[in-house]
Design a protein around this motif. Structure first.
Motif, short mmCIF file in Angstrom:
data_model
loop_
_atom_site.label_atom_id
_atom_site.label_comp_id
_atom_site.label_asym_id
_atom_site.label_seq_id
_atom_site.Cartn_x
_atom_site.Cartn_y
_atom_site.Cartn_z
N GLY A 221 80.16 74.55 7.44
CA GLY A 221 81.35 74.34 8.25
C GLY A 221 81.99 72.98 8.04
N ALA A 222 81.18 72.02 7.55
CA ALA A 222 81.69 70.66 7.40
C ALA A 222 82.22 70.37 6.01
N ILE A 223 82.06 71.31 5.08
CA ILE A 223 82.46 71.09 3.69
C ILE A 223 83.69 71.95 3.37
N ALA A 224 84.67 71.33 2.71
CA ALA A 224 85.96 71.98 2.46
C ALA A 224 85.88 72.94 1.30
N VAL A 225 85.55 74.21 1.58
CA VAL A 225 85.59 75.25 0.56
C VAL A 225 86.49 76.38 1.05
N ASN A 226 86.92 77.24 0.13
CA ASN A 226 87.84 78.32 0.47
C ASN A 226 87.21 79.70 0.44
N ARG A 227 86.15 79.85 -0.40
CA ARG A 227 85.63 81.18 -0.67
C ARG A 227 84.13 81.15 -0.89
N LEU A 228 83.46 82.24 -0.49
CA LEU A 228 82.05 82.44 -0.79
C LEU A 228 81.94 83.61 -1.75
N LYS A 229 81.08 83.47 -2.76
CA LYS A 229 80.85 84.57 -3.70
C LYS A 229 79.42 85.07 -3.49
N ILE A 230 79.31 86.31 -3.03
CA ILE A 230 78.00 86.90 -2.76
C ILE A 230 77.30 87.19 -4.08
N ASP A 231 76.08 86.71 -4.22
CA ASP A 231 75.33 86.89 -5.46
C ASP A 231 75.12 88.37 -5.78
N ARG A 232 75.17 88.69 -7.07
CA ARG A 232 75.05 90.08 -7.53
C ARG A 232 73.71 90.71 -7.16
N SER A 233 72.68 89.91 -6.95
CA SER A 233 71.38 90.47 -6.60
C SER A 233 71.43 91.17 -5.24
N PHE A 234 72.30 90.71 -4.34
CA PHE A 234 72.47 91.38 -3.04
C PHE A 234 73.36 92.60 -3.17
N VAL A 235 74.38 92.48 -4.02
CA VAL A 235 75.34 93.58 -4.19
C VAL A 235 74.69 94.78 -4.86
N ARG A 236 73.71 94.52 -5.72
CA ARG A 236 73.08 95.58 -6.51
C ARG A 236 72.55 96.72 -5.65
N SER A 237 71.99 96.39 -4.49
CA SER A 237 71.43 97.44 -3.62
C SER A 237 72.15 97.51 -2.27
N VAL A 238 73.41 97.09 -2.26
CA VAL A 238 74.15 97.03 -1.01
C VAL A 238 74.51 98.42 -0.48
N ASP A 239 74.47 99.44 -1.36
CA ASP A 239 74.84 100.78 -0.92
C ASP A 239 73.69 101.48 -0.20
N SER A 240 72.54 100.84 -0.14
CA SER A 240 71.43 101.40 0.63
C SER A 240 71.45 100.80 2.04
N LEU A 241 70.50 101.21 2.86
CA LEU A 241 70.46 100.68 4.23
C LEU A 241 69.38 99.61 4.37
N GLY A 242 69.02 98.96 3.26
CA GLY A 242 67.96 97.97 3.26
C GLY A 242 68.43 96.59 3.69
N ARG A 243 67.55 95.61 3.45
CA ARG A 243 67.81 94.25 3.89
C ARG A 243 69.01 93.63 3.20
N HIS A 244 69.23 93.96 1.91
CA HIS A 244 70.35 93.37 1.20
C HIS A 244 71.69 93.78 1.82
N ALA A 245 71.79 95.03 2.26
CA ALA A 245 73.01 95.48 2.92
C ALA A 245 73.23 94.69 4.21
N THR A 246 72.16 94.40 4.92
CA THR A 246 72.25 93.63 6.16
C THR A 246 72.67 92.19 5.87
N ILE A 247 72.13 91.61 4.78
CA ILE A 247 72.48 90.25 4.40
C ILE A 247 73.96 90.15 4.04
N VAL A 248 74.45 91.12 3.25
CA VAL A 248 75.86 91.12 2.87
C VAL A 248 76.75 91.21 4.11
#
Length: 233
Positions: free
Chosen positions: A164-191
């Protein structure tokens, strides 16, 4: 072989589009550095980037990458192509150089690209390595007018307070989380948590590594702002 590769014209940039999920239109492009040598063939960035950083060759290579990407986007703009912004990765070696911001400003002046059309990507771990220096550099980049994205978000150790204290515009979610985001596992929850957190902080979110429609639909349901990956060439 890496030494002299720039002079021999062995580097090229490939541009991966980023799509706005709310409109389906291209919102930007990430410039991806590639190296092809006559004897060695195509060398993976995972192999040559660490070596370039270790030897200091990343400085001229990184500057060439930035200037080339800015110049190419300006060419596409002059052709009235809706390319949006161009994102360029910044290495730790580049980021810690005293003249880094001046080099960025010079590249924009030289190519005539508007600052708001350039985005610089830094990793989460780099951002937290020297917080005072990071704040200085990001404040100067904001003054210049370029945007900053945190790459591979979720793989480092940033806290909400720091973020919150650092001036950035965008976050890029790492592909390792996206890879299994279509399931109902922990990675989907993290995303889902990253998207919600970013929204609360007023940040945009880009999901990397989208390779199938199930992932795309899940990210759309989570109201992720933008996506990129092999599915969307």
């Amino acid at each position: 072989r890496l030494e002299g590769a720039l002079e021999r014209g062995e580097f090229s940039l490939h541009y991966q589009p980023q799509f706005d999920l709310s409109t389906g239109r291209i919102s930007g492009l990430e410039a991806l550095l590639r190296w092809t040598n006559a004897e060695l063939g195509s060398i993976s960035p995972e192999e040559f980037i660490p070596l370039a950083e270790e030897t200091g060759l990343i400085l001229p290579i990184g500057e060439w990458t930035l200037r080339t990407a800015c110049r190419q986007l300006r060419v596409w703009q002059d052709m009235d192509l809706p390319a949006g912004r161009v994102a360029v990765n910044v290495s730790a070696v580049q980021f810690t150089q005293r003249n880094f911001c001046a080099m960025v400003a010079d590249a924009l002046r030289e190519t005539g690209l508007a600052p708001e059309c350039l985005e610089l990507e830094i990793t989460e771990s780099l951002m937290m390595r020297d917080e005072e220096w990071t704040r200085e550099v990001l404040a100067e980049l904001r003054r210049i007018g370029v945007s900053v994205a945190i790459d591979d978000f979720g793989m480092g150790y940033s806290s909400l307070g720091r973020l919150g204290a650092i001036a950035v515009n965008r976050l890029k979610i790492d592909r390792s989380f996206v890879r299994s985001v279509d399931s109902l596992g922990r990675h989907a929850t993290i995303v889902s948590a990253i998207v919600s957190m970013a929204r609360a902080l007023g940040l945009q979110v880009v999901a990397e590594g989208v390779e199938n429609f199930n992932q795309l639909l899940h990210l759309q349901d989570q109201q992720c702002n933008e996506v990129q990956g092999f599915l969307l060439k």
